[in-house]
Design an enzyme around this catalytic site. Sequence first.
Site, PDB file in Angstrom:
ATOM      1  N   GLN A 207     -27.060  40.221  39.429  1.00  0.00           N
ATOM      2  CA  GLN A 207     -27.987  41.326  39.627  1.00  0.00           C
ATOM      3  C   GLN A 207     -29.180  40.925  40.483  1.00  0.00           C
ATOM      4  OE1 GLN A 207     -27.425  42.156  34.990  1.00  0.00           O
ATOM      5  NE2 GLN A 207     -29.017  43.466  35.825  1.00  0.00           N
ATOM      6  N   PHE A 238     -25.771  44.602  32.735  1.00  0.00           N
ATOM      7  CA  PHE A 238     -26.611  44.903  31.568  1.00  0.00           C
ATOM      8  C   PHE A 238     -27.750  43.903  31.377  1.00  0.00           C
ATOM      9  CE2 PHE A 238     -22.160  46.114  30.417  1.00  0.00           C
ATOM     10  CZ  PHE A 238     -22.303  47.463  30.641  1.00  0.00           C
ATOM     11  N   GLU A 242     -28.853  38.662  35.442  1.00  0.00           N
ATOM     12  CA  GLU A 242     -30.130  38.620  36.158  1.00  0.00           C
ATOM     13  C   GLU A 242     -30.557  37.187  36.428  1.00  0.00           C
ATOM     14  OE1 GLU A 242     -34.730  40.258  35.709  1.00  0.00           O
ATOM     15  OE2 GLU A 242     -33.130  41.178  34.533  1.00  0.00           O
ATOM     16  N   ARG A 320     -42.537  43.086  26.670  1.00  0.00           N
ATOM     17  CA  ARG A 320     -42.085  44.479  26.697  1.00  0.00           C
ATOM     18  C   ARG A 320     -41.784  44.998  25.291  1.00  0.00           C
ATOM     19  NH1 ARG A 320     -39.939  48.429  30.596  1.00  0.00           N
ATOM     20  NH2 ARG A 320     -40.526  47.078  32.328  1.00  0.00           N
ATOM     21  N   ARG A 352     -30.326  45.212  28.725  1.00  0.00           N
ATOM     22  CA  ARG A 352     -30.698  46.613  28.877  1.00  0.00           C
ATOM     23  C   ARG A 352     -31.812  47.028  27.905  1.00  0.00           C
ATOM     24  NH1 ARG A 352     -25.802  50.941  29.315  1.00  0.00           N
ATOM     25  NH2 ARG A 352     -26.832  52.478  30.649  1.00  0.00           N
ATOM     26  N   PHE A 354     -34.674  45.285  27.825  1.00  0.00           N
ATOM     27  CA  PHE A 354     -35.538  44.142  28.090  1.00  0.00           C
ATOM     28  C   PHE A 354     -36.625  43.955  27.026  1.00  0.00           C
ATOM     29  CE2 PHE A 354     -38.296  41.469  30.838  1.00  0.00           C
ATOM     30  CZ  PHE A 354     -37.339  40.655  31.406  1.00  0.00           C
ATOM     31  N   THR A 452     -42.929  44.688  34.675  1.00  0.00           N
ATOM     32  CA  THR A 452     -44.279  44.317  34.254  1.00  0.00           C
ATOM     33  C   THR A 452     -44.818  43.153  35.083  1.00  0.00           C
ATOM     34  OG1 THR A 452     -43.269  43.009  32.477  1.00  0.00           O
ATOM     35  CG2 THR A 452     -44.041  45.206  31.917  1.00  0.00           C
ATOM     36  N   ALA A 521     -34.784  46.660  35.083  1.00  0.00           N
ATOM     37  CA  ALA A 521     -35.957  47.457  34.689  1.00  0.00           C
ATOM     38  C   ALA A 521     -35.784  48.928  35.048  1.00  0.00           C
ATOM     39  CB  ALA A 521     -37.231  46.898  35.330  1.00  0.00           C
ATOM     40  N   GLU A 723     -32.029  52.318  31.402  1.00  0.00           N
ATOM     41  CA  GLU A 723     -32.398  51.743  30.108  1.00  0.00           C
ATOM     42  C   GLU A 723     -32.860  52.743  29.048  1.00  0.00           C
ATOM     43  OE1 GLU A 723     -34.064  47.331  31.004  1.00  0.00           O
ATOM     44  OE2 GLU A 723     -35.166  48.957  31.964  1.00  0.00           O
TER      45      GLU A 723
END
Length: 772
Positions: A207, A238, A242, A320, A352, A354, A452, A521, A723
Amino acid sequence: MKDTVSVQGTAHSDRIHDSAIKHVTGRADYTDDIALPAGTLHAYLGVSDVAHATLNSIDLSAVKAAPGVIGVLTAEDVPGVNDISPTGLNDEPVFPTDKIQFHGQPLFAVIAETRDAARRAAELAQIDCDVLPHALDPLAAQEAGYPFVTKPLKLERGDIAPAIKAAANRIKGRMHVGGQDHMYLEGHIAFAIPGEDDEVVVHCSTQHPSEAQHMVAHVLGAPSNAVVVNVRRMGGGFGGKESQMNLFCAVAAIAAKKWNRAVKIRPDRDQDMTATGKRHDFVIDYDVAFDETGHIQAVDGSFAARCGFSADLSGPVTDRALFHADNAYFYPNVRLTSHPMKTNTVSNTAFRGFGGPQGVIAAERIIEEIAYATGQDPLDVRKANFYGGKGRDLTPYHQTVEDNIIDRLVGELEDSAEYRKRRQEIIAFNASSLALKKGIALTPVKFGISFTATWYNQAGALVHVYNDGSIHLNHGGTEMGQGLNTKVAQIVAEAFQVDIDRIKITKTTTEKVPNTSATAASSGTDLNGMAALEAVKQIQARLVAFASEKWGVAPEEVVFLANDVHVGAQVIPFDAFIKQAYLARIQLSAAGFYKTPKIHWDRDKGQGRPFYYYSYGAACSEVVIDTLTGEYRVERTDLLHDVGRSLNPALDKGQVEGAFVQGMGWLTTEELWWDEAGRLRTHAPSTYKIPLASDRPRVFNVNLADWSENRELTVKRSKAVGEPPFMLGISVFEALSMAVASVADYKTCPRLDAPATPERVLMAVTRLRNGG
């Protein structure tokens, strides 16, 4: 004159996923389908069989002597820096040198002529180590004095101490929230091809192509411009692709450069699950004060997370969780703290939501506690505590909620799902049914949209118009089945006013768009769609200036419309117009760039505007449980979700449906379990249960709030969809809780831990029946 109706596949219309037919017929190409060059080698990881130890030595003689083995890679073979930590904390080695930190940690890689040979040889290593005590969960880590993997966060507003003291009611509790494996259909894979000098091309399933590029360059000791990372599509991500792809890309690239041959690495599902991170499990302690009517006066929350042996993305994930610990509710006085604990487990990572889902479910537990304590319908307590107007619109991180539509959304679903009528019918059913008990819950979600880490809120795109009128589109986002490419192509088609079939979407590659952010995100379309639109606007501006000069008309008389270009009274087909522009040497290519406005965040102060806007949703779910076995099923679910002005309602509904089922799985059947030795025992589909088609609600009504429109200037006034609907699955968990509570006449909050497996449901029923 033609109008826009004749243009096929533009924004705000249903459009099939660009690869849908290829997906279902098996013709979609993934990394594993790339034809291998002659001489391609295969890599496989050798891993630890203890959870925590001092590493003395590794005897690889038997490995090297095994049939088909070309060689091995250890930490000594890393030519650059032996670190793949995504946050630059230098705490995640490709291969360790002195300490084993979790069971299944990669210690070396075998390079062989075939994958089978590499896999078999990896089992032959002799590991000499001194076993150390280990801590597997956040509570054990705290008791053992383990450190945080990253700096904790505190969010605070108001003064909780006097508010708690003055309140009429106070409840303290603890909730255990489990993790979740990504269970993407396509596992991790990387395929590296060496080039001249320091160059290497890596095909992989990630990703975040730019991060994979930078990590490969980092371990090779090469500049980023020597590394190209290509991603055509992923078979699911998902969040699990990442940062977790860094290891596999690094191993493939190091081996490819060392032996000057193409190298492919594809772990089997068991190793994929043991060697890569999951959703963070949390232990949440809450202390809530409220008045007799159920209005919250103060909340004090502590969120301890199982982060694993290194930081990975645990800092922003636990941040988060705090950002969403309010969900849709106003806390007049609040203090929220994170405890990102180091543990002797694989480093947990993005998934998903986060961290957001873990925060939201804490808020819902607080609402549930208040409802049972005051004898109210939980929905009434929810509505009483919703964010409102001035004085009730400030979050714990001091962002003002300016786009609140939760009252209308929940009200509409309450009516359309006949919540009140069905709840009364369920209470009556439970009163007369001995073994089977039903529950119903209507839960909301408010989810902030933006990275963020403010610097990630940027994107680039490249658009070429060829002189035959065909269009080539490339952007920095990655396609993992969510339909990002289709949506961005729709945006470009509408801007040029051409049929979408004229647009060719190509693989994501660091050669074309540099310094991309992860497709994560829920920001993929927001960012990349705007960047692509900016590129189109640049080309259009040049074309309008060209037409205005050539045909002597005012710029406003040049209009792109329905596969044509109207120039004054003339109507010129788009492809003929483009040919004229090419002959006039007009530049028909542009790079677009976009950065999200208005956002800012001061982590040290715990204040700012980390989110550009919020997405909202609501879910009403009904369940039935068997109190003799703990088994249950979902009878009906109604969803109403806010996606602003939907770019593609068909794709958006698909995302809402899939997110709900995945969220339901997290809270019901998907249980991660480690034994006392630190071994993950739920490491394959045979032991880890994701929802099946038969687990979906018997009645499943999904609708988009078609009246919603993003008040912020997003692409076509749409909202993110990836998400936010994941948290709609919490409605199933809350409905299970009501069903359990019915065995004690709804007098006590059942305090279910997640996931609410049949075993946990049965134990909760037994506990309540015994007066616990």
